[in-house]
Write a protein that holds these residues in place. Structure first.
Motif, short mmCIF file in Angstrom:
data_model
loop_
_atom_site.label_atom_id
_atom_site.label_comp_id
_atom_site.label_asym_id
_atom_site.label_seq_id
_atom_site.Cartn_x
_atom_site.Cartn_y
_atom_site.Cartn_z
N ASP A 116 -52.45 85.30 -42.14
CA ASP A 116 -51.20 86.21 -42.38
C ASP A 116 -51.50 87.07 -43.38
OD1 ASP A 116 -48.87 87.53 -42.39
OD2 ASP A 116 -47.72 85.76 -43.53
N GLU A 118 -50.36 89.91 -43.97
CA GLU A 118 -49.23 90.69 -44.49
C GLU A 118 -48.28 89.95 -45.23
OE1 GLU A 118 -50.29 90.75 -41.21
OE2 GLU A 118 -51.31 92.82 -41.23
N GLU A 120 -46.36 87.36 -44.12
CA GLU A 120 -44.97 87.32 -43.37
C GLU A 120 -44.57 85.87 -43.11
OE1 GLU A 120 -45.45 89.75 -39.79
OE2 GLU A 120 -44.41 91.32 -40.74
N ASP A 124 -40.49 88.37 -44.45
CA ASP A 124 -40.63 89.38 -43.24
C ASP A 124 -39.98 90.70 -43.66
OD1 ASP A 124 -41.38 90.55 -41.25
OD2 ASP A 124 -40.14 89.52 -39.75
N GLU A 127 -39.84 97.10 -42.33
CA GLU A 127 -40.59 98.15 -42.59
C GLU A 127 -40.35 99.50 -41.93
OE1 GLU A 127 -45.51 99.05 -42.05
OE2 GLU A 127 -44.73 97.01 -41.83
N ILE A 594 -53.16 100.11 -36.49
CA ILE A 594 -52.02 99.12 -36.61
C ILE A 594 -52.32 98.14 -35.55
CG2 ILE A 594 -50.44 101.03 -36.94
CD1 ILE A 594 -49.80 100.88 -33.96
N LYS A 597 -48.20 92.20 -33.67
CA LYS A 597 -48.23 91.08 -33.84
C LYS A 597 -46.77 90.18 -33.54
CE LYS A 597 -50.57 89.41 -37.48
NZ LYS A 597 -51.04 88.96 -38.80
N LYS A 604 -43.92 92.64 -33.30
CA LYS A 604 -43.84 93.87 -34.21
C LYS A 604 -45.24 94.53 -34.44
CE LYS A 604 -40.07 92.54 -37.15
NZ LYS A 604 -39.55 92.42 -38.77
N LYS A 606 -47.78 96.18 -37.24
CA LYS A 606 -47.87 96.13 -38.70
C LYS A 606 -49.26 97.18 -38.86
CE LYS A 606 -44.88 93.40 -39.93
NZ LYS A 606 -43.76 94.27 -40.88
N THR A 607 -49.15 97.63 -40.08
CA THR A 607 -50.31 98.99 -40.51
C THR A 607 -51.32 97.89 -41.04
OG1 THR A 607 -48.67 100.56 -40.81
CG2 THR A 607 -50.84 100.57 -41.83
N LYS A 608 -52.50 97.80 -40.57
CA LYS A 608 -53.55 97.14 -40.95
C LYS A 608 -54.40 97.63 -42.12
CE LYS A 608 -55.86 94.33 -38.57
NZ LYS A 608 -55.48 93.12 -39.24
#
Length: 933
Positions: A116, A118, A120, A124, A127, A594, A597, A604, A606-608
């Protein structure tokens, strides 16, 4: 030792140099083996491979081993004889253990599902939206900021258009009129009504598409030319404050916000298709009847005498108080136009016996054929009376118009006799007798019985309304023969309906000379001048005169509406601040990598990783690069050709003598490859190629009339136009045109060595993708984009420099001609010889041809071609970049991750790049190739 499987993921492949966990220490390995083999060895038991120095041994001899152990800052724990660690919680002691890193053996995609990144798992947070598709802003709107329903658009532009803004004007917002075109939320001023009509027609629209802006739209789009500019609108990054005085004048704002002048693309058909129709008080197009200022009454149409007393106002004072237009624009149809409408293509005959045929009157009772009335037969050919003597012409004329000549008797010698062609046509209604025969006093207007109407009947209105051409035919055949008549019917009558040309009818009445083919009409006027039809020719020229004078004034208006300079236009579109450098390197918003996930059954995005540089995003994430094989990497560039690689030596040459500013050299790249037109060529621009309209003219100077105006080859300041205009060819790139790269002076040397290290082995000028790490440096990416366009841009810039060099001279010619039109008008009034009329008429034609050629193939046309091709080239290059990015995004979407087709990854377009493409490239999509949630 056995090899450790390090897996295939960024955690193992991207281990830092500081990561020493798995580094093998050979001394420790040897020591461990020896301790196991010789546990009682005093050295090995003390974790020593060799004896210490004599000095250290001497020092240690005075202390016990326990003392030495306890003296250390971090006290090592003791081991017993069995090598078992003896620890107590009451002391701070430590012992060493060998740690070994466990490597994941799964792919990055699966690893991301387990780790994880991020955070999360524990929280969570909400965003903001990751994928934001910028909807195109309003585009394609034509707006005016005032009511126009009761006004004529052409008159509004002529009397109050942007060309009327003076450089010193400060408050003109309330009086300047123009239509604004909204493109992607930005309003641009349309400089002339001809440009407006071209823009409407090319979009399939008419004047009905022009809307009166609401108060909100006036505010939102800033529909005022007042020098007050919204800071949020950059108008393509153009510098508005041209004179650098810190203030933006209305003229500077107009030039910055102006659409390119498209008048050279305009024609009468465009006008008709645009839906423009003259409005009261105009009965014709006022744009065709503009009076040059030098011809207008000084006090307008309500003059005063020398004592200041008001005189009787002009008849058209109410319609045109400023005396801006020729009177014809308020007249539905002049008497000469009515006559042409009735008699074009028809026959008349003078001094013919009527109502009964009389051979004696036809022959004048003599055997001299040169005074016979048959020589008075005329046909109106494009507004001129032409002599007819060929019986075949009369016969064909009768057949085409259903005139009954069945009683023709060949024995009556064709034109003569009661059953001859002329008499039968008269009886059938196909030939009008304009003066009954006999020439007796009091009968009609003739005072003597001479059949030569041009001599004896000066007052006859129909006969003398138009010039007669009897023996001055340019084909060498006296009178209209069958071939000439057939050519007239085929080419110069609009299929027998000369005034039925649809695209002229709303603007000119039937009988107007505007319906006649210009070249044919000019030829007939020349013949009439040779025939010395002075009075009729003067009337004829006066009908031509308003159109020519108006053309001069329209050309002057067109020039006043041109951009400040074409070179600036090229720089704005393709130079350092060009949109070309704002796609891959975003100026607003970031490129985002992105991933979709799933947490607790909910998908969702998520920006990597994110960055303003697209290739920095790619370089940071191994998952993107591994989505491409070698061919696919190459295809990012090769398929779309939006950049070329730059070799170290070329980059070094750019930096040479630039003071840290790449591209600040004085020469240009070779291989321009842009053929704008032969009129503006690449290497040498001469007057004959630049402004073809001006060459080939006779250098007629009418003494006392036009002063020093002469259409001779010009010299541009101190630079003769037979020399090269603009920069010379070389090996570097002109800084003004194409330099998008700025490297601080302190970093020049470092940048040079960086270039040497990074791109020393990169092939030069290839459509190939260099190593990814090069592409995340914006200076190198910009260099590659520049390397792709430099030749084309320099071709455009050289053409622009040539045009800019020519503009002042052309402006002087047009301004001078306009100022002399009043004197020209007086010259026409006073001329009384065929020679004077010949000189005046030829000069008028030269003026008209000058203006026509400027728009057809000369400077104005080339200016339009230049701006059109610059815009087209910019759109093409932006589309290539868009396609390359879409290719990358599609491959990443389909291939990134453990399994192809899993489609869990994507790259999101930034806001700025979307806005640029929305403005310049229609139909771009930004919401595809993204994981679905």
């Amino acid at each position: 030792m056995a090899n450790i499987d390090k897996g295939n993921n960024r955690y193992t492949n991207a281990a830092s140099k500081e990561d020493k966990i798995n580094e093998i220490d050979n001394n420790k390995v040897v020591l461990k083996i020896l301790k196991d083999e010789f546990p009682d060895d005093i050295l090995y038991s003390r974790d020593q491979l060799t004896q210490e120095s004599p000095t250290r041994q001497a020092f240690n001899s005075f202390t016990t081993e326990e003392a030495r152990r306890l003296s250390k800052k971090l006290v090592p724990a003791k081991r017993n004889t069995k090598n078992v660690l003896d620890l107590t919680t009451e002391k701070d002691e430590y012992s060493e253990y060998e740690l070994s890193k466990s490597y994941p053996t799964i792919d990055e995609d699966a690893l991301d599902d387990l780790i994880d990144e991020e955070w999360e798992y524990f929280e969570d947070p909400d965003e903001e939206d990751i994928v934001v598709v910028e909807a195109p802003k309003p585009s394609g709107l034509f707006l005016v900021n005032s009511e126009t329903d009761l006004d004529d658009f052409h008159d509004l532009y002529i009397s109050a258009g942007p060309h009327t803004i003076d450089a010193e004007d400060e408050d003109v917002a309330s009086r300047v009129f123009c239509v604004f075109f909204v493109r992607n939320g930005t309003a641009y001023a349309i400089p002339t009504y001809k440009t407006l009509e071209v823009m409407l027609v090319e979009r399939g629209l008419t004047y009905d598409a022009i809307s009166e802006a609401t108060a909100e739209e006036i505010k939102d789009f800033d529909l005022l030319i007042d020098g007050n500019v919204d800071d949020d609108v950059d108008y393509d990054d153009v510098e508005m404050d041209e004179d650098g005085d810190g203030d933006i004048s209305p003229l500077e704002e107009f030039r910055a916000r102006s659409m390119p002048v498209r008048d050279s693309d305009w024609n009468a058909s465009i006008r008709y298709r645009s839906g423009y129709r003259p409005k009261t008080p105009f009965l014709r197009d006022p744009g065709d009847y503009i009076k040059p200022e030098s011809m207008r009454a000084f006090e307008g149409r309500s003059p005063v005498d020398e004592d200041g007393n008001e005189l009787e106002p002009d008849i058209y004072y109410d319609q045109d108080p400023d005396d801006r237009y020729f009177d014809q624009v308020f007249q539905k149809q002049t008497y000469r136009e009515k006559l042409r409408e009735k008699f074009e293509g028809k026959m008349i005959v003078g001094d013919w016996p009527a109502p009964e045929y009389d051979q004696e009157d036809v022959t004048q009772g003599t055997f001299i054929s040169s005074d016979d009335a048959v020589l008075n037969l005329r046909m109106m050919i494009n507004g001129h009376w032409k002599f007819v003597r060929d019986g075949a012409v009369m016969k064909l004329y009768a057949y085409l118009n259903d005139y009954d000549i069945a009683d023709y008797a060949p024995g009556d010698a064709g034109r003569y006799g009661a059953t001859g062609y002329i008499q039968l046509l008269i009886e059938a209604g196909g030939c009008t007798v304009v003066q009954a025969a006999g020439g007796k006093d009091g009968q009609n207007d003739a005072l003597a019985g001479n059949s030569d109407m041009s001599l004896s009947n000066k007052a006859e209105p129909l006969w003398n309304a138009f010039p007669h051409i009897v023996d001055a035919d340019d084909d060498g055949e006296k009178g209209v023969d069958r071939e000439e008549y057939q050519e007239y019917l085929d080419n110069f009558t609009n299929g027998g309906d000369p005034f039925g040309i649809e695209y002229l009818q709303p603007y000119e009445p039937a009988g107007s000379i505007a319906y006649y083919p210009a070249a044919q009409y000019d030829s007939l006027v020349q013949q009439a001048i040779e025939q010395e039809q002075i009075d009729a020719i003067k009337e004829q020229i006066y009908e031509i005169w308003p159109g020519i004078a108006s053309t001069i004034e329209s050309t002057k208006t067109q020039f006043d509406s041109l951009p400040a300079d074409y070179g600036n236009y090229v720089v704005k579109r393709l130079g350092a601040n060009s949109p070309l450098y704002k796609i891959m390197i975003s100026k607003s918003g970031n490129w985002k990598y992105i991933k979709k996930k799933t947490w607790f059954g909910k998908d969702k995005l998520k920006t990597k990783y994110q960055s303003k540089l697209l290739f920095k995003v790619c370089n940071k994430r191994i998952g993107i690069k591994t989505s491409f094989n070698e061919k696919q990497e190459r295809d990012i560039v090769k398929k779309y050709k939006w950049m070329r690689t730059v070799k170290r030596d070329k980059f070094a040459s750019w930096m040479n003598s630039t003071g840290g500013k790449v591209g600040a050299g004085s020469a240009v790249a070779t291989g321009a490859g842009v053929a704008i037109s032969s009129a503006i060529s690449a290497a040498t621009v001469t007057t004959t190629t630049l402004v073809p309209a001006i060459t080939g003219f006779t250098t007629t100077v009418l003494p006392g009339i036009l002063g020093s105006v002469s259409l001779t080859t010009p010299v541009f300041g101190s630079v003769a136009m037979t020399t090269t205009v603009g920069p010379t060819f070389g090996t570097t790139i002109g800084a003004l045109v194409t330099n998008p790269i700025t490297i601080g002076a302190a970093a020049v040397v470092g940048a040079f060595f960086l270039a040497d290290a990074l791109i020393g082995k990169v092939p030069n000028d290839k459509h190939d993708l260099p190593p990814w790490r090069f592409m995340d440096d914006n200076w190198y990416l910009k260099s590659c984009i520049l390397n792709q366009i430099d030749g084309h841009v320099e071709g455009f810039k050289q053409a622009a420099d040539a045009a800019d060099a020519a503009l002042p001279w052309v402006n002087d010619i047009i301004q001078d001609l306009s100022s002399k039109m009043g004197e020209m008008d007086q010259a026409l009034l006073s001329a009384d010889s065929a020679e004077e009329f010949q000189a005046l008429y030829e000069f008028l034609l030269n003026i008209r041809d000058l203006c026509k050629e400027l728009n057809d193939s000369g400077l104005y046309a080339q200016g339009v071609n230049l701006t059109n091709e610059v815009d087209a080239y910019l759109r093409d290059q932006l589309k290539r970049q868009y396609n390359a990015v879409q290719y990358m995004r599609k491959k990443i979407y389909n291939s990134a991750g453990l399994f192809k087709g899993k489609r869990k990854y994507g790259v999101v377009w930034p806001k700025g790049a979307q806005q640029i493409l929305n403005e310049y490239v229609a139909g771009c999509k930004f919401d595809n190739h993204l994981p679905k949630v």
